[in-house]
Design an enzyme around this catalytic site. Structure first.
Site, PDB file in Angstrom:
ATOM      1  N   TYR A 210       0.849  -1.205   0.000  1.00 16.55           N
ATOM      2  CA  TYR A 210       0.000   0.000   0.000  1.00 16.55           C
ATOM      3  C   TYR A 210       0.874   1.242   0.000  1.00 16.55           C
ATOM      4  O   TYR A 210       1.844   1.331   0.762  1.00 16.55           O
ATOM      5  CB  TYR A 210      -0.946   0.001   1.219  1.00 16.55           C
ATOM      6  N   SER A 211       0.487   2.224  -0.830  1.00 14.34           N
ATOM      7  CA  SER A 211       1.241   3.477  -0.893  1.00 14.34           C
ATOM      8  C   SER A 211       0.988   4.289   0.372  1.00 14.34           C
ATOM      9  O   SER A 211      -0.127   4.286   0.906  1.00 14.34           O
ATOM     10  CB  SER A 211       0.780   4.319  -2.082  1.00 14.34           C
ATOM     11  N   CYS A 379      -0.085   7.272 -10.814  1.00 13.83           N
ATOM     12  CA  CYS A 379      -0.355   6.176  -9.881  1.00 13.83           C
ATOM     13  C   CYS A 379      -1.835   5.803  -9.923  1.00 13.83           C
ATOM     14  O   CYS A 379      -2.708   6.668  -9.987  1.00 13.83           O
ATOM     15  CB  CYS A 379       0.042   6.596  -8.463  1.00 13.83           C
ATOM     16  N   GLU A 419       3.470   4.136 -10.870  1.00 17.14           N
ATOM     17  CA  GLU A 419       3.204   3.076  -9.893  1.00 17.14           C
ATOM     18  C   GLU A 419       1.760   2.658 -10.123  1.00 17.14           C
ATOM     19  O   GLU A 419       0.831   3.334  -9.686  1.00 17.14           O
ATOM     20  CB  GLU A 419       3.398   3.585  -8.472  1.00 17.14           C
ATOM     21  N   TYR A 421      -1.213  -0.610 -10.457  1.00 13.91           N
ATOM     22  CA  TYR A 421      -1.509  -1.954  -9.932  1.00 13.91           C
ATOM     23  C   TYR A 421      -2.923  -2.364 -10.286  1.00 13.91           C
ATOM     24  O   TYR A 421      -3.683  -1.543 -10.794  1.00 13.91           O
ATOM     25  CB  TYR A 421      -1.298  -1.988  -8.416  1.00 13.91           C
TER      26      TYR A 421
HETATM   27  P1  FAD Z   1      -6.909 -10.363  -2.934  1.00 10.64           P
HETATM   28  O1  FAD Z   1      -7.450 -11.273  -1.893  1.00 10.64           O
HETATM   29  O2  FAD Z   1      -5.439 -10.416  -3.213  1.00 10.64           O
HETATM   30  O3  FAD Z   1      -7.663 -10.534  -4.290  1.00 10.64           O
HETATM   31  C1  FAD Z   1      -9.068 -10.784  -4.337  1.00 10.64           C
HETATM   32  C2  FAD Z   1      -9.540 -10.767  -5.745  1.00 10.64           C
HETATM   33  O4  FAD Z   1      -9.588  -9.426  -6.201  1.00 10.64           O
HETATM   34  C3  FAD Z   1      -8.633 -11.496  -6.711  1.00 10.64           C
HETATM   35  O5  FAD Z   1      -9.461 -12.111  -7.656  1.00 10.64           O
HETATM   36  C4  FAD Z   1      -7.798 -10.400  -7.339  1.00 10.64           C
HETATM   37  O6  FAD Z   1      -7.440 -10.717  -8.659  1.00 10.64           O
HETATM   38  C5  FAD Z   1      -8.751  -9.226  -7.332  1.00 10.64           C
HETATM   39  N1  FAD Z   1      -8.052  -7.960  -7.043  1.00 10.64           N
HETATM   40  C6  FAD Z   1      -6.873  -7.786  -6.417  1.00 10.64           C
HETATM   41  N2  FAD Z   1      -6.575  -6.477  -6.328  1.00 10.64           N
HETATM   42  C7  FAD Z   1      -7.577  -5.805  -6.880  1.00 10.64           C
HETATM   43  C8  FAD Z   1      -7.836  -4.443  -7.107  1.00 10.64           C
HETATM   44  N3  FAD Z   1      -6.971  -3.464  -6.711  1.00 10.64           N
HETATM   45  N4  FAD Z   1      -8.964  -4.118  -7.755  1.00 10.64           N
HETATM   46  C9  FAD Z   1      -9.849  -5.072  -8.142  1.00 10.64           C
HETATM   47  N5  FAD Z   1      -9.653  -6.395  -7.960  1.00 10.64           N
HETATM   48  C10 FAD Z   1      -8.537  -6.759  -7.360  1.00 10.64           C
HETATM   49  N6  FAD Z   1      -4.402  -0.800  -2.928  1.00 10.64           N
HETATM   50  C11 FAD Z   1      -5.035   0.198  -2.249  1.00 10.64           C
HETATM   51  O7  FAD Z   1      -6.222   0.057  -1.888  1.00 10.64           O
HETATM   52  N7  FAD Z   1      -4.371   1.367  -1.915  1.00 10.64           N
HETATM   53  C12 FAD Z   1      -3.074   1.572  -2.251  1.00 10.64           C
HETATM   54  O8  FAD Z   1      -2.508   2.639  -1.937  1.00 10.64           O
HETATM   55  C13 FAD Z   1      -2.393   0.543  -2.960  1.00 10.64           C
HETATM   56  N8  FAD Z   1      -1.106   0.707  -3.325  1.00 10.64           N
HETATM   57  C14 FAD Z   1      -0.487  -0.281  -4.031  1.00 10.64           C
HETATM   58  C15 FAD Z   1       0.838  -0.075  -4.429  1.00 10.64           C
HETATM   59  C16 FAD Z   1       1.490  -1.050  -5.151  1.00 10.64           C
HETATM   60  C17 FAD Z   1       2.912  -0.804  -5.603  1.00 10.64           C
HETATM   61  C18 FAD Z   1       0.823  -2.261  -5.476  1.00 10.64           C
HETATM   62  C19 FAD Z   1       1.523  -3.330  -6.249  1.00 10.64           C
HETATM   63  C20 FAD Z   1      -0.474  -2.481  -5.066  1.00 10.64           C
HETATM   64  C21 FAD Z   1      -1.160  -1.493  -4.347  1.00 10.64           C
HETATM   65  N9  FAD Z   1      -2.466  -1.671  -3.934  1.00 10.64           N
HETATM   66  C22 FAD Z   1      -3.106  -0.656  -3.261  1.00 10.64           C
HETATM   67  C23 FAD Z   1      -3.205  -2.932  -4.185  1.00 10.64           C
HETATM   68  C24 FAD Z   1      -3.067  -3.825  -2.927  1.00 10.64           C
HETATM   69  O9  FAD Z   1      -1.714  -4.236  -2.776  1.00 10.64           O
HETATM   70  C25 FAD Z   1      -3.907  -5.103  -3.018  1.00 10.64           C
HETATM   71  O10 FAD Z   1      -3.622  -5.755  -4.224  1.00 10.64           O
HETATM   72  C26 FAD Z   1      -5.402  -4.826  -2.944  1.00 10.64           C
HETATM   73  O11 FAD Z   1      -5.723  -4.210  -1.696  1.00 10.64           O
HETATM   74  C27 FAD Z   1      -6.185  -6.145  -3.062  1.00 10.64           C
HETATM   75  O12 FAD Z   1      -5.708  -7.015  -2.087  1.00 10.64           O
HETATM   76  P2  FAD Z   1      -6.702  -8.013  -1.372  1.00 10.64           P
HETATM   77  O13 FAD Z   1      -5.882  -8.880  -0.462  1.00 10.64           O
HETATM   78  O14 FAD Z   1      -7.841  -7.280  -0.750  1.00 10.64           O
HETATM   79  O15 FAD Z   1      -7.300  -8.853  -2.572  1.00 10.64           O
END
Ligand code: FAD
Ligand code: A2P
Length: 421
Positions: A210-211, A379, A419, A421
């Site tokens: 998370y950022s 981003c 950045e 995602y």
């Molecule tokens: P998971 O349990 O991992 O996934 C559940 C399902 O949702 C899966 O099917 C997956 O494919 C899908 N999914 C995963 N991510 C998303 C998404 N973003 N949108 C829609 N579907 C998704 N997230 C933020 O909320 N705020 C941030 O500031 C932020 N910064 C990030 C910075 C970087 C460099 C990266 C790589 C990611 C960032 N993310 C951010 C995304 C975060 O890391 C997670 O991927 C996101 O919160 C989903 O994780 P989860 O465990 O809830 O979902």
């Protein structure tokens, strides 16, 4: 890893599944598609990897930088790597004479010579869309102070919603306090958080990134805390219902709950530190987190007359009510930040994306880009990258400039950062 090896022996490039936070950076960076993933692990295909090292510097955790000695004709297969929970121990090689080993050998992937290694290793721009170096005046970041083996515990001191209650987008502003434990960060950096529990294979969940949404001196100045902007994931990328593990855990946290944190990460997506730098920020949804951090840093500096640059923000959301921090953002002085909102689902308004607004504001962007004091940060949704690049190309070519030249210069000077995602 470039020391001479006996014939028939290979240093196999592998990713440590215990440390990897599955951020996809390596897969995106690899210029020859040697990296892939399944729902468990990110893996390197030994038959494709040429050890160019392009993926190594951008990896936030260092999990990418693992090399095990194997027989060249028996590298770990993708299936083996997908099944790992930890890297295997280095295997002793058979005590056969080198010639015998060589005789068993099929062709090993070439090891790239020093002079042919990927330029990003030397601090030059990567082949990706953004720079692999920070702007010249960026402060020096601390990275990887806390790893999966020694995570730090932070306490939740705030968790509130920053989108309207009756909308689908549940986006939270979460404040974490580190007490007396050192956790120095810079705007643009990120952290990762371990959700508690285990996945369907009984493995502890991997950490999610998370950022950071607050400036270096804290969400509240001179407090050892930071904030995040987290969207509750309730559907997968195909819009099918799916509860995201970590985002739901975070969005449901209560005051005084504790979380396990690792990081900080990020040594390129960093803001310039010179007082007359201009910053163009382009974001969608939670991609606003680092923009909030940078804006707040500039706002605090400006109060002390230590910042005179220009800020231009392009911010995409479905509607005003789903745009995180809408109220506080609109209260910022107009002579401090030039705000451009791209709303895609506002009733009665045409669908707009950030790239549409970039083109509309081409003349002002060009004026800023005339100065090498201007840095651009992008981003949010991965899908916007191409559109933003095309829009920047159109902005620049409107002034008779060649985008490939401008793009190369922005990257070489650490002035264009992505950045997504
Ligand atoms: P998971 O349990 O991992 O996934 C559940 C399902 O949702 C899966 O099917 C997956 O494919 C899908 N999914 C995963 N991510 C998303 C998404 N973003 N949108 C829609 N579907 C998704 N997230 C933020 O909320 N705020 C941030 O500031 C932020 N910064 C990030 C910075 C970087 C460099 C990266 C790589 C990611 C960032 N993310 C951010 C995304 C975060 O890391 C997670 O991927 C996101 O919160 C989903 O994780 P989860 O465990 O809830 O979902
Ligand atoms: P859309 O209405 O088409 O989904 P989200 O709320 O899903 O995080 O998205 C934030 C904003 O980014 C929304 O306005 C969304 O529009 C927009 N968006 C979606 N795809 C792109 C893209 N390829 N380029 C720019 N903006 C996009």
């Amino acid at each position: 890893m470039n020391a001479p090896l006996p014939a028939g022996v290979l240093k196999q490039h592998l990713i440590d599944p215990e440390v990897c936070i599955r951020c996809n950076t390596c897969e995106e960076t690899c210029p020859i598609d040697a990296i892939t993933h399944d729902s468990n692990n990110y893996v390197v295909d030994a038959s494709i990897c040429n050890h160019c090292m392009a993926c190594v510097p951008p990896c936030p955790t260092g999990s990418i930088d693992n090399w095990l000695t194997v027989l060249a004709d028996k590298p770990y297969t993708l299936e083996e790597q997908f099944s790992w929970e930890a890297l295997p121990a280095e295997q002793p090689l058979p005590e056969a004479p080198i010639d015998d080993v060589a005789a068993q050998t099929t062709e090993a992937p070439p090891v790239v010579a020093d002079e042919d290694r990927h330029p990003s290793l030397d601090g030059y721009p990567s082949t990706g869309a953004g720079a692999s170096i920070p702007p010249w005046s960026a402060a020096h970041p601390y990275v990887n102070l806390y790893t999966h083996k020694n995570p730090i515990t932070a306490t939740v001191v705030g968790n509130y919603r920053v989108t309207a209650d009756d909308t689908e987008s549940d986006i939270r502003h979460i404040v974490l306090d580190f007490g007396t434990a050192p956790f120095p960060v810079l705007e643009g950096q990120s952290i990762a958080i371990f959700p508690p529990g285990v996945d369907e294979n009984g493995r502890p969940y991997h950490a999610r990134q998370y950022s950071i949404a607050s400036p270096r001196d804290g969400e509240r100045p001179r407090y050892n805390n930071l904030s995040l902007t987290v969207k509750r994931v309730t559907t997968d990328y195909d819009a099918k219902p799916a509860l995201g593990v970590c985002s739901n855990y975070l969005c449901d946290l209560k005051k005084n709950d504790t979380v396990r944190v690792i990081g900080p990460y990020g040594n390129t997506f960093l803001m310039p530190n010179h007082a007359d730098a201009n910053i163009i920020m382009i974001c969608t949804g939670t991609g606003s987190a680092p923009m909030r951090a940078m804006t707040e840093r500039c706002r605090r500096l400006r109060k002390e007359s230590a910042f005179q640059g220009k800020l231009m923000l392009f911010f995409g959301a479905r509607t005003e009510r789903e745009l995180p921090y809408f109220g506080p953002l609109m209260n910022l002085p107009k002579d401090f930040i030039d705000i451009n909102l791209a709303l895609s689902r506002e009733v009665g308004q045409p669908k707009r994306y950030v790239q549409d607004l970039l083109v509309e504001r081409a003349a002002d962007i060009r004026t800023l880009l005339d100065s090498d004091k201007t840095c651009i940060y992008v981003c949010g949704l991965k899908g916007m990258e191409d559109g933003v690049l095309q829009a920047l190309e159109s902005v620049v070519s409107g002034a008779g400039l060649q985008w490939p030249d401008v793009h190369a210069q922005l990257k070489a000077q650490g002035r264009l950062h992505f950045e997504t995602y």
